[in-house]
Scaffold this active site. Structure first.
Site, PDB file in Angstrom:
ATOM      1  N   GLY A 110      -0.600   1.481  -8.872  1.00 36.23           N
ATOM      2  CA  GLY A 110       0.432   1.047  -9.793  1.00 36.23           C
ATOM      3  C   GLY A 110       0.091   1.291 -11.247  1.00 36.23           C
ATOM      4  O   GLY A 110       0.829   0.888 -12.136  1.00 36.23           O
ATOM      5  N   ARG A 159      -0.195  -5.864  -0.583  1.00 38.13           N
ATOM      6  CA  ARG A 159      -0.220  -5.075  -1.814  1.00 38.13           C
ATOM      7  C   ARG A 159      -1.617  -5.083  -2.416  1.00 38.13           C
ATOM      8  O   ARG A 159      -2.078  -4.099  -2.971  1.00 38.13           O
ATOM      9  CB  ARG A 159       0.794  -5.622  -2.828  1.00 38.13           C
ATOM     10  CG  ARG A 159       0.978  -4.723  -4.062  1.00 38.13           C
ATOM     11  CD  ARG A 159       1.733  -3.463  -3.733  1.00 38.13           C
ATOM     12  NE  ARG A 159       1.322  -2.323  -4.518  1.00 38.13           N
ATOM     13  CZ  ARG A 159       1.923  -1.875  -5.606  1.00 38.13           C
ATOM     14  NH1 ARG A 159       2.974  -2.475  -6.087  1.00 38.13           N
ATOM     15  NH2 ARG A 159       1.498  -0.791  -6.227  1.00 38.13           N
ATOM     16  N   VAL A 164       4.412  -4.960  -9.019  1.00 38.89           N
ATOM     17  CA  VAL A 164       4.066  -3.991 -10.058  1.00 38.89           C
ATOM     18  C   VAL A 164       4.531  -2.609  -9.629  1.00 38.89           C
ATOM     19  O   VAL A 164       4.848  -2.369  -8.481  1.00 38.89           O
ATOM     20  CB  VAL A 164       2.550  -3.985 -10.340  1.00 38.89           C
ATOM     21  CG1 VAL A 164       2.103  -5.336 -10.838  1.00 38.89           C
ATOM     22  CG2 VAL A 164       1.759  -3.572  -9.117  1.00 38.89           C
ATOM     23  N   CYS A 165       4.510  -1.676 -10.602  1.00 35.13           N
ATOM     24  CA  CYS A 165       4.974  -0.313 -10.343  1.00 35.13           C
ATOM     25  C   CYS A 165       4.350   0.217  -9.058  1.00 35.13           C
ATOM     26  O   CYS A 165       3.194  -0.055  -8.789  1.00 35.13           O
ATOM     27  CB  CYS A 165       4.535   0.601 -11.471  1.00 35.13           C
ATOM     28  SG  CYS A 165       5.328   0.202 -13.025  1.00 35.13           S
ATOM     29  N   PRO A 166       4.984   1.067  -8.313  1.00 33.58           N
ATOM     30  CA  PRO A 166       6.350   1.539  -8.488  1.00 33.58           C
ATOM     31  C   PRO A 166       7.408   0.712  -7.752  1.00 33.58           C
ATOM     32  O   PRO A 166       8.559   1.103  -7.694  1.00 33.58           O
ATOM     33  CB  PRO A 166       6.295   2.940  -7.881  1.00 33.58           C
ATOM     34  CG  PRO A 166       5.246   2.836  -6.831  1.00 33.58           C
ATOM     35  CD  PRO A 166       4.305   1.738  -7.214  1.00 33.58           C
TER      36      PRO A 166
END
Lengths: 209, 162, 75
Positions: free
Chosen positions: A131, B102, C14-16
């Site tokens: 990210g 994540r 968070v990105c993306p």
């Protein structure tokens, strides 16, 4: 100046204390306990960090926006960064390096090879998964983003293992570093670089999606 | 139709001004110009091209390798400067509390970035920006490879996160 | 205003991810509905505003508290 930062004038005295006084105290302490050198490096980084956060400059977001949505705003800015840095480096190499007794640019060239390709590819992949790019990661940690502390942990681990292996990769794939100015001579190298970057800029500026 | 879009854009810019988010915001191009200046300043003060991952090699740091420590100092400065900037615009917040999934993916991303920066001889600043700006071939090769990596990474991201 | 509001919570992302999820939500937004996006990622705010401008969509942006923004899009 305070209006620029978003503060009205009544807030000025309070703003002065926390925005100017505390940082100055911090700088003083750093100079005393860590030395002036470290203070200068912190300030240089601080300048970079400030600019990066203000402009939200992150390669990962800018590049993924290009590949996923065709947005070229960030790419154009990066090309501008390259043009200006190249110009600065030319000036450094030709006029400042000897004057300041610093190493010339030729010593900074790194050997290219298959390991460069693999490294670049994995870096791009890693950026998208994480990210952010490595500078972006630091900038986001400053913004308070906890995710990027995990990224930092990954970068620390990866860098440490990478440095152990880098010698091995160099031996396997490394070639003589190729640095442009000796090949073309300085004026030609500068013109070539400027030309290529300007052409890239024009291409991205005027391409139809 | 085009005209009403332009008016909407003006309204939007006026709306933006009232948000602290936009107070003192820099455009990408402004950032690029200023970063170029910082890039050159760092070269002048350290005698080396600006790079980030050089300050993250634990084996170097523990051996009190001065170049690595200098880079670590600059990197710490980046965090502080970013903090100062966001505090100034009033947008600081402890954010980004992500899921375990994540978290694992971003750790893997960091791992890849750290490792590949070492084998290629630099990260996006040292090898991509400064590699090209210092007229070295490895910079161009690295840049093209990064683009390839981001292209495939984007496709992977779409599959992972949609 | 009796528009049905669909919510998209991007806090912590968070990105993306923000832009990918926003694009999907916008594509699936039927006429007459509103989309309420909440995000705390500064890059996401920029990206989403630009994305919505490209699609010529009307939106309102509001700061909920320090560092969290809410973007409401009308389709």
């Amino acid at each position: 100046m305070w209006l620029f930062c978003g503060y009205s004038e009544e807030v000025f005295p309070i703003a002065f204390k926390s925005k100017i006084l505390y940082p100055l105290i911090f700088f003083g302490l750093v100079s005393i306990f860590l030395g002036l050198n470290i203070l200068i490096f912190l300030l240089l980084g601080g300048l970079a960090g400030f600019i990066l956060q203000r402009s939200n400059f992150c390669f990962a977001s800018g590049l993924t926006n290009f590949f996923m949505f065709g947005k070229t705003k960030f790419l154009l800015a990066v090309i501008l960064l390259l043009i200006l840095s190249s110009a600065g480096f030319i000036f450094y190499e030709l006029f400042l390096a000897e004057f300041l007794s610093l190493a010339g640019l030729a010593n900074t060239a790194v050997s290219p090879g298959l390991h460069t390709v693999l490294g670049g590819f994995l870096f791009g992949l890693g950026m998208t998964l994480a990210g952010s790019c490595v500078v972006g990661m630091l900038m986001r940690i400053g913004e308070g983003s906890v995710t990027f502390i995990i990224v930092l942990a990954g970068v620390l681990t990866g860098s440490s293992f990478g440095s152990l292996h880098s010698g091995w990769w160099q031996e396997l794939f490394g070639a003589e570093s190729i640095y442009l100015p000796p090949l073309l001579g300085w004026p030609a190298a500068a013109v070539f670089q400027a030309g290529m970057l300007a052409a890239l800029y024009m291409y991205f500026r005027f391409r139809k999606n | 139709m085009a005209e009403s879009n332009i008016n909407r854009q003006d309204e939007r810019n006026n709306k933006d001004e009232r948000l602290s988010f936009a107070a003192g915001k820099f455009s990408y191009k402004t950032g690029a110009v200023l970063l170029a200046a910082v890039n050159i300043l760092i070269l002048l003060f350290t005698g080396r091209l600006w790079g980030i991952t050089g300050g993250f090699v634990l084996t170097d740091l523990f051996q009190i390798n001065f170049p690595a420590l200098e880079v670590l100092a600059i990197n710490s400065g980046v965090v502080l400067g970013s903090f100062y900037s966001i505090k100034l615009s009033g947008n600081f917040r402890f954010r980004g509390f992500c899921t375990l999934r994540r978290g694992i993916l971003v750790f893997a991303g960091g791992l890849l970035m750290g490792y590949s920066a070492q084998i290629a001889g630099g990260c996006n600043i040292r090898a991509m920006v400064n590699g090209v700006s210092s007229f070295s071939l490895h910079g161009v090769i690295f840049t093209l490879s990064v683009f390839l990596g981001v292209y495939f990474g984007s496709r992977l991201a779409r599959k992972l996160y949609s | 205003m009796n528009r049905e509001v669909k919510k998209l919570d991007l806090v912590g992302e968070v990105c993306p991810v923000p832009l990918i999820k926003t694009e999907k939500a916008i594509n699936n937004l039927s006429r007459g509905k509103s989309l309420e996006i909440v995000t705390d990622h500064t890059q996401a705010v920029r990206n989403i505003m630009e994305f919505l401008d490209d699609r010529s969509l009307e939106f309102e942006i509001e700061e909920l508290k320090a560092g969290i923004w809410q973007i409401e899009v009308d389709s």
